[in-house]
Design a protein around this motif. Sequence first.
Motif, short mmCIF file in Angstrom:
data_model
loop_
_atom_site.label_atom_id
_atom_site.label_comp_id
_atom_site.label_asym_id
_atom_site.label_seq_id
_atom_site.Cartn_x
_atom_site.Cartn_y
_atom_site.Cartn_z
N ARG A 43 0.81 -1.22 0.00
CA ARG A 43 0.00 0.00 0.00
C ARG A 43 0.84 1.27 0.00
N TRP A 44 2.07 1.16 0.51
CA TRP A 44 2.94 2.35 0.55
C TRP A 44 3.25 2.86 -0.86
N LYS A 45 3.12 1.97 -1.86
CA LYS A 45 3.39 2.36 -3.24
C LYS A 45 2.26 3.19 -3.84
N PHE A 46 1.09 3.12 -3.22
CA PHE A 46 -0.08 3.80 -3.79
C PHE A 46 -0.13 5.26 -3.35
N SER A 47 -0.52 6.10 -4.29
CA SER A 47 -0.74 7.52 -4.00
C SER A 47 -2.06 7.94 -4.65
N PRO A 48 -2.86 8.75 -3.95
CA PRO A 48 -4.09 9.26 -4.57
C PRO A 48 -3.81 9.97 -5.89
N GLY A 49 -2.59 10.49 -6.03
CA GLY A 49 -2.22 11.15 -7.27
C GLY A 49 -2.21 10.19 -8.45
N ASP A 50 -2.05 8.87 -8.18
CA ASP A 50 -2.10 7.89 -9.26
C ASP A 50 -3.44 7.94 -9.98
N LEU A 51 -4.51 8.18 -9.22
CA LEU A 51 -5.85 8.23 -9.82
C LEU A 51 -6.06 9.51 -10.62
N VAL A 52 -5.42 10.59 -10.14
CA VAL A 52 -5.50 11.86 -10.88
C VAL A 52 -4.82 11.71 -12.24
N GLU A 53 -3.61 11.12 -12.22
CA GLU A 53 -2.87 10.94 -13.47
C GLU A 53 -3.57 9.95 -14.40
N ARG A 54 -4.24 8.98 -13.81
CA ARG A 54 -4.95 7.98 -14.62
C ARG A 54 -6.05 8.62 -15.47
N LYS A 55 -6.66 9.68 -14.94
CA LYS A 55 -7.69 10.39 -15.71
C LYS A 55 -7.11 11.08 -16.94
N LEU A 56 -5.80 11.25 -16.95
CA LEU A 56 -5.13 11.91 -18.07
C LEU A 56 -4.49 10.89 -19.01
N TRP A 57 -4.93 9.66 -18.94
CA TRP A 57 -4.33 8.55 -19.69
C TRP A 57 -4.19 8.88 -21.18
N ASP A 58 -5.24 9.34 -21.81
CA ASP A 58 -5.19 9.60 -23.26
C ASP A 58 -4.18 10.69 -23.59
N THR A 59 -4.10 11.70 -22.74
CA THR A 59 -3.12 12.76 -22.96
C THR A 59 -1.71 12.21 -22.87
N TYR A 60 -1.47 11.36 -21.87
CA TYR A 60 -0.15 10.73 -21.75
C TYR A 60 0.17 9.88 -22.97
N MET A 61 -0.79 9.12 -23.46
CA MET A 61 -0.55 8.26 -24.62
C MET A 61 -0.22 9.09 -25.85
N ASN A 62 -0.89 10.22 -26.00
CA ASN A 62 -0.59 11.10 -27.14
C ASN A 62 0.85 11.63 -27.05
N CYS A 63 1.26 11.97 -25.83
CA CYS A 63 2.63 12.47 -25.63
C CYS A 63 3.65 11.36 -25.88
N TYR A 64 3.37 10.17 -25.38
CA TYR A 64 4.27 9.05 -25.62
C TYR A 64 4.40 8.76 -27.11
N GLU A 65 3.29 8.80 -27.81
CA GLU A 65 3.31 8.53 -29.24
C GLU A 65 4.18 9.55 -29.97
N ASP A 66 4.08 10.80 -29.57
CA ASP A 66 4.90 11.85 -30.16
C ASP A 66 6.38 11.61 -29.87
N ILE A 67 6.68 11.20 -28.64
CA ILE A 67 8.06 10.89 -28.26
C ILE A 67 8.63 9.79 -29.13
N LEU A 68 7.88 8.71 -29.28
CA LEU A 68 8.36 7.57 -30.07
C LEU A 68 8.60 7.97 -31.52
N ASN A 69 7.71 8.79 -32.06
CA ASN A 69 7.83 9.17 -33.46
C ASN A 69 8.92 10.20 -33.72
N ARG A 70 9.27 10.98 -32.71
CA ARG A 70 10.25 12.05 -32.93
C ARG A 70 11.65 11.75 -32.43
N THR A 71 11.80 10.66 -31.67
CA THR A 71 13.12 10.45 -31.06
C THR A 71 13.65 9.02 -31.19
N SER A 72 13.07 8.20 -32.04
CA SER A 72 13.61 6.87 -32.26
C SER A 72 14.53 6.91 -33.47
#
Length: 292
Positions: free
Chosen positions: A205-234
């Motif tokens: 339980r020490w690994k869990f943070s309520p902030g994990d749920l906040v970031e989870r709501k931004l999942w699609d935004t994170y995926m868009n950023c990751y996709e941009d990273i992969l396409n621009r820096t590989s």
Amino acid sequence: MKKLSISEYKVEGKVKISEFKSFEDFDAYKKELEKELEDTREKLGDLQDTLYAHGKYAVLVCLQGMDTAGKDSLIREVFKDFNARGVVVHSFKVPTELEKNHDYLWRHYIALPARGKFGVFNRTHYENVLVTRVHPNYILGEKLPAIHSVSDIDETFWDKRFEQINNFEKTIAQNGTLIFKFFLNLSKEEQKNRLIRRLDKPNKRWKFSPGDLVERKLWDTYMNCYEDILNRTSHPHAPWYAIPADNKPAARLIVASILLEELQKYEDIKEPKLDEDVKARIQEFKETLRGE
């Protein structure tokens, strides 16, 4: 067990994260995957000893992925057979005040592995075009002279930052650092399951943070950023690999296999030759020692 092909995971050309697999098992049981990893990491450990003796290359392993993607356990399992003096792990958290008083790449430069060693970045310099892009207000803490408000952070700003990161990797690659970048592609459903398991287990339980749920709501935004990273820096000198992360034993095996197969291509990584005079006198040295 199905054969592993590392080319399947290498990011080349334009990609879409939605088309990547998040699960792999190679038609094998967990025990089979763990045994294969054991054999692979033993060979990696031997290679690391040779790399250390050779002393002309460094290896940088970069791990990126959403929370619960398995970065910590992957590091523990893949590098278990390494000599402790040959591998250094850095986990990059929120920048300290000292780090904020330097450019954002400074703390990564000083953490780079020395020649002959492996360096593992658990979260990397890519946080600076990921978390800060999702939360641009974080940039204000970097004390940049031309940035006074979030409205000053436009696409030109990110273009420059990507250029700086590409130049950083190109420079260290040209000077003998072999770069491997792994994106642990975790599904949103599996992240939910892992977060629930953390809450179910008192010792986790020490690994869990309520902030994990906040970031989870931004999942699609994170995926868009990751996709941009992969396409621009590989790039050939610093490739990305998209690793299915829903099955931890398979993910660990894929990463270890990529490292081993790619590093074995460097045929110049050999133990240094013994001095001819020393070589000729080996028997003499042994007799001297036995005669003590």
